[in-house]
Design a protein around this motif. Structure first.
Motif, mmCIF file in Angstrom:
data_model
loop_
_atom_site.group_PDB
_atom_site.id
_atom_site.type_symbol
_atom_site.label_atom_id
_atom_site.label_comp_id
_atom_site.label_asym_id
_atom_site.label_seq_id
_atom_site.Cartn_x
_atom_site.Cartn_y
_atom_site.Cartn_z
ATOM 1 N N SER A 150 0.848 -1.189 0.000
ATOM 2 C CA SER A 150 0.000 0.000 0.000
ATOM 3 C C SER A 150 0.882 1.236 0.000
ATOM 4 C CB SER A 150 -0.915 0.021 1.232
ATOM 5 O OG SER A 150 -1.700 1.198 1.257
ATOM 6 N N GLY A 151 0.800 2.022 -1.061
ATOM 7 C CA GLY A 151 1.584 3.248 -1.129
ATOM 8 C C GLY A 151 3.047 3.014 -1.439
ATOM 9 N N TYR A 152 3.391 1.911 -2.085
ATOM 10 C CA TYR A 152 4.798 1.623 -2.376
ATOM 11 C C TYR A 152 5.356 2.605 -3.409
ATOM 12 C CZ TYR A 152 8.882 -0.598 -4.402
ATOM 13 O OH TYR A 152 10.147 -0.837 -4.876
ATOM 14 N N SER A 153 6.587 3.031 -3.206
ATOM 15 C CA SER A 153 7.306 3.846 -4.173
ATOM 16 C C SER A 153 8.678 3.236 -4.400
ATOM 17 C CB SER A 153 7.464 5.286 -3.674
ATOM 18 O OG SER A 153 8.310 6.013 -4.542
ATOM 19 N N ASN A 154 9.093 3.174 -5.682
ATOM 20 C CA ASN A 154 10.428 2.659 -5.968
ATOM 21 C C ASN A 154 11.489 3.764 -5.950
ATOM 22 O OD1 ASN A 154 9.658 3.972 -8.314
ATOM 23 N ND2 ASN A 154 10.252 2.323 -9.696
ATOM 24 N N TYR A 155 11.103 5.003 -5.645
ATOM 25 C CA TYR A 155 12.039 6.137 -5.566
ATOM 26 C C TYR A 155 12.911 6.261 -6.809
ATOM 27 C CZ TYR A 155 10.994 6.443 -0.579
ATOM 28 O OH TYR A 155 10.369 6.580 0.622
ATOM 29 N N ASP A 156 12.441 5.744 -7.909
ATOM 30 C CA ASP A 156 13.278 5.732 -9.100
ATOM 31 C C ASP A 156 12.378 5.656 -10.314
ATOM 32 O OD1 ASP A 156 15.651 5.710 -10.550
ATOM 33 O OD2 ASP A 156 16.615 4.365 -9.125
ATOM 34 N N ARG A 157 12.932 5.430 -11.496
ATOM 35 C CA ARG A 157 12.149 5.434 -12.724
ATOM 36 C C ARG A 157 12.445 4.210 -13.563
ATOM 37 N NH1 ARG A 157 13.855 11.538 -13.018
ATOM 38 N NH2 ARG A 157 12.405 12.323 -11.477
ATOM 39 N N ARG A 158 12.517 3.056 -12.922
ATOM 40 C CA ARG A 158 12.868 1.849 -13.653
ATOM 41 C C ARG A 158 11.890 0.716 -13.375
ATOM 42 N NH1 ARG A 158 19.106 1.453 -11.997
ATOM 43 N NH2 ARG A 158 18.163 1.886 -9.977
ATOM 44 N N GLY A 159 10.746 1.014 -12.775
ATOM 45 C CA GLY A 159 9.801 -0.020 -12.418
ATOM 46 C C GLY A 159 8.795 -0.305 -13.515
ATOM 47 N N LEU A 160 7.957 -1.323 -13.283
ATOM 48 C CA LEU A 160 6.929 -1.721 -14.247
ATOM 49 C C LEU A 160 5.674 -2.111 -13.483
ATOM 50 C CD1 LEU A 160 6.057 -2.472 -17.165
ATOM 51 C CD2 LEU A 160 6.895 -4.786 -16.680
ATOM 52 N N ARG A 161 4.544 -1.614 -13.968
ATOM 53 C CA ARG A 161 3.245 -2.010 -13.436
ATOM 54 C C ARG A 161 2.353 -2.386 -14.611
ATOM 55 N NH1 ARG A 161 -1.227 1.873 -10.374
ATOM 56 N NH2 ARG A 161 -2.854 0.270 -10.162
ATOM 57 N N VAL A 162 1.689 -3.554 -14.516
ATOM 58 C CA VAL A 162 0.805 -4.029 -15.577
ATOM 59 C C VAL A 162 -0.496 -4.504 -14.950
ATOM 60 C CG1 VAL A 162 0.461 -5.684 -17.447
ATOM 61 C CG2 VAL A 162 2.731 -4.725 -17.048
ATOM 62 N N ASN A 163 -1.634 -4.038 -15.471
ATOM 63 C CA ASN A 163 -2.951 -4.506 -15.069
ATOM 64 C C ASN A 163 -3.660 -5.085 -16.289
ATOM 65 O OD1 ASN A 163 -2.325 -3.401 -12.625
ATOM 66 N ND2 ASN A 163 -4.013 -1.940 -12.576
ATOM 67 N N MET A 176 3.550 -6.091 -10.633
ATOM 68 C CA MET A 176 4.522 -5.018 -10.529
ATOM 69 C C MET A 176 5.924 -5.579 -10.416
ATOM 70 S SD MET A 176 6.006 -5.001 -7.278
ATOM 71 C CE MET A 176 6.557 -3.318 -7.201
ATOM 72 N N MET A 177 6.901 -4.742 -10.753
ATOM 73 C CA MET A 177 8.323 -5.047 -10.590
ATOM 74 C C MET A 177 9.020 -3.737 -10.271
ATOM 75 S SD MET A 177 10.881 -6.892 -13.321
ATOM 76 C CE MET A 177 9.779 -8.306 -13.444
ATOM 77 N N ASN A 178 9.852 -3.720 -9.254
ATOM 78 C CA ASN A 178 10.414 -2.445 -8.792
ATOM 79 C C ASN A 178 11.487 -1.893 -9.717
ATOM 80 O OD1 ASN A 178 12.359 -4.450 -8.046
ATOM 81 N ND2 ASN A 178 13.235 -3.022 -6.559
ATOM 82 N N GLY A 181 15.943 -3.307 -14.550
ATOM 83 C CA GLY A 181 17.352 -3.619 -14.712
ATOM 84 C C GLY A 181 17.900 -4.530 -13.635
ATOM 85 N N ASN A 182 17.329 -4.452 -12.418
ATOM 86 C CA ASN A 182 17.800 -5.256 -11.293
ATOM 87 C C ASN A 182 16.608 -5.605 -10.417
ATOM 88 O OD1 ASN A 182 19.547 -6.537 -9.502
ATOM 89 N ND2 ASN A 182 19.962 -4.665 -8.356
ATOM 90 N N PRO A 183 15.730 -6.494 -10.877
ATOM 91 C CA PRO A 183 14.475 -6.757 -10.154
ATOM 92 C C PRO A 183 14.717 -7.438 -8.817
ATOM 93 C CG PRO A 183 14.741 -8.295 -11.967
ATOM 94 C CD PRO A 183 15.840 -7.288 -12.110
ATOM 95 N N MET A 184 14.185 -6.830 -7.756
ATOM 96 C CA MET A 184 14.272 -7.389 -6.414
ATOM 97 C C MET A 184 12.886 -7.606 -5.805
ATOM 98 S SD MET A 184 17.407 -7.971 -5.616
ATOM 99 C CE MET A 184 19.035 -7.588 -6.279
ATOM 100 N N ILE A 185 11.974 -6.679 -6.059
ATOM 101 C CA ILE A 185 10.621 -6.759 -5.516
ATOM 102 C C ILE A 185 9.658 -6.959 -6.682
ATOM 103 C CG2 ILE A 185 8.846 -5.569 -4.166
ATOM 104 C CD1 ILE A 185 11.106 -3.899 -2.936
ATOM 105 N N PHE A 186 8.879 -8.016 -6.634
ATOM 106 C CA PHE A 186 7.950 -8.272 -7.730
ATOM 107 C C PHE A 186 6.843 -9.202 -7.241
ATOM 108 C CE2 PHE A 186 11.776 -10.875 -8.115
ATOM 109 C CZ PHE A 186 11.269 -12.164 -8.021
ATOM 110 N N GLY A 187 5.794 -9.298 -8.024
ATOM 111 C CA GLY A 187 4.654 -10.144 -7.685
ATOM 112 C C GLY A 187 3.378 -9.504 -8.180
#
Length: 493
Positions: A150-163, A176-178, A181-187
């Motif tokens: 809830s309210g997650y921010s990747n503080y950057d401009r390299r993430g992906l969100r798909v609905n 989503m994927m944070n 280039g270096n995916p760590m948080i996804f699901g």
């Protein structure tokens, strides 16, 4: 962390997610306008970031001054939107070219990620359309009802969100994927309405089932070989009333996290000398998310799941959304663990000489409390977004965004403020800590005044976080204090 293990885990999840998304995409009909209340899109969180300004000025990062030049176009191309952020800082005191011209937060132009930040976002359609994606910055991203993210921010401009969703909203997926280039948080989350009919639906036939999986495969950048932070959730929802001007929802979310260590095994049968040696070296198991419970090679054998449950009600009007949840949190559970401060918290906590910023202290007992959210947009010139949560009257968390433009002629104001663990500690006053800007906070204030339209002057004050890479090659976030004075031309394409 073992690199082969991480890559194998990542490939499996990505492969499964890709197959699921492709299957769902192939079964979706030709996109048609979503049947969701159109007011939901209009009532999303306001964009509080500067955009559409071309000009220059003076920027202070900490106490270091820079001359700033920027161009921030937002380009709509039908359903496709592109936002750029072309910012260059000039350091007049630099002695070499490498430090004379820098990126917007003082970074050197020596990595692909810095160049990628020139693209703020690329998006297609709206979140409630049958197909939606956003590439770039992820600001206040919520998955499902928000019990896990809830309210997650990747503080950057390299993430992906798909609905993706069927046009009648019978089923769909949000992922989503944070960092591409270096995916760590996804699901993501899958939902399904098994009893939905083409016509004459009621709250029983609109009954919705959902399942969520989110993971961080590197929850502690300071550790190696730690287990991923895993979050699993199931939810049920009853959209009792769905009208063009009013919506009433009831829902229940149940989620688990691997943040709780199991009780140590009985060692009473060991020889007495070994018992004494073990007792002298054994330490109290920590409850900090970034350490033992999910870290180290032995974590997989000593990790259990903590649980949390939320019963909620949501009301959506033409110009407002209100949500209230009653949450019961088991020992070791962290509600909405992936929030606006998650990335910075896990980066800053481990250093002993650093402030204890959001160390993800988990409760050692069951706690209860309320989560509330209020969104209000009475007109095109004012937008308010706020959340507040508190459990057992301890460690409350606040998030507020206010956007105003046009109420006062030529004046535009945007404010973001978030803080957690307000008043933590017996000697800390709640209200004094509430307004104390420190490592538990993120803040942005932007005031713009059109001197002679379209010429505008802007003052910006920020306390936020930026991605850096340590000497050991670890990518993490650090706090940044930034003040800017800009004059430029504001225009829309």
């Amino acid at each position: 962390m073992n690199r082969d293990t991480v890559l194998t885990h990542y490939r499996r999840v990505v492969l499964a997610s890709t197959i699921g998304i492709l299957f769902l995409f192939l079964t979706l009909p030709t996109p048609t306008p979503a049947e969701e209340d159109p007011g939901l899109t209009a009532l999303q969180q306001p964009d509080f970031l500067t955009s559409g300004l071309y000009g220059g000025g003076l920027t202070f990062i900490g106490t270091s001054p820079y001359i700033q030049l920027q161009a921030q176009p937002d380009i709509p191309l039908g359903k496709i939107r592109i936002g750029l952020d072309l910012v260059v800082l000039y350091n007049p005191y630099a002695t070499d070219t490498g430090t004379q011209f820098l990126a917007e937060d003082g970074e050197s132009w020596d990595s692909p990620s810095t160049w990628l930040r020139l693209i703020r976002y690329v998006s297609y359609a709206e979140p409630y359309d049958p197909f939606y994606f956003r590439l770039g910055e992820l600001d206040y991203l919520t998955i499902g009802h928000g019990s896990i993210m809830s309210g997650y921010s990747n503080y950057d401009r390299r993430g992906l969100r798909v609905n993706l969703r069927k046009s009648n909203n019978r089923y769909g997926v949000e992922t989503m994927m944070n960092d591409l280039g270096n995916p760590m948080i996804f699901g993501g989350r899958l939902f399904y309405r098994p009893f939905l009919r083409p016509k004459n639906n009621n709250f029983l036939t609109r009954f919705e089932l959902g399942g969520t999986y989110l993971t961080d495969i590197n929850p502690n950048p300071q550790e190696v070989a730690e287990d991923p932070l895993t979050a699993l959730g199931v939810d049920v929802g009853f959209p009792i009333i769905e009208r063009s001007t009013f919506r009433f929802d009831l829902y229940n979310d149940f989620a688990v996290l691997n943040t709780l260590p199991k009780e140590p095994e009985d060692i009473s049968e060991e020889p007495e000398e070994e018992q004494l040696e073990t007792e002298s070296t054994e330490q109290e198991p920590t409850r900090r998310l970034e350490s033992a419970p999910i870290g180290g090679e032995e974590a997989s054998a000593t990790t259990d799941f903590a649980w949390g449950n939320a019963v909620g009600v949501g009301l959506t009007f033409t110009k407002a959304i209100f949500k209230l949840e009653y949450r019961v949190l088991g020992e070791g559970y962290i509600p909405s663990v992936f929030d606006y401060t998650y990335e910075s918290a896990k980066s800053l906590a481990p250093e002993p000489d650093m402030p204890d910023f959001l160390e993800f202290e988990t409760s050692q007992e069951q706690i209860r409390g309320f989560f509330s959210q209020f969104i209000w947009k009475p007109g095109p010139h004012f937008h308010f977004f706020g959340t507040f949560e508190d459990y057992n009257n301890s460690s409350p968390k606040l998030y507020i965004v206010v956007s105003e433009s046009g109420l006062v002629p030529r004046l535009r104001v945007r404010v973001l403020y978030t803080k957690r663990d307000i008043g933590e500690g017996d000697e800390t006053n709640f209200f004094a800590d509430l307004f104390d800007l420190n490592e538990k906070s993120a803040f942005r204030l932007e005031i713009g005044y059109a001197i002679y339209p379209p010429v505008e002057t802007i003052i910006t004050r920020e306390y936020r976080f930026r991605r850096v890479e340590t000497a050991d090659g670890i990518s993490q976030f650090e706090p940044i204090h930034k003040t800017s004075f800009m004059v430029g031309i504001r225009t829309d394409f």
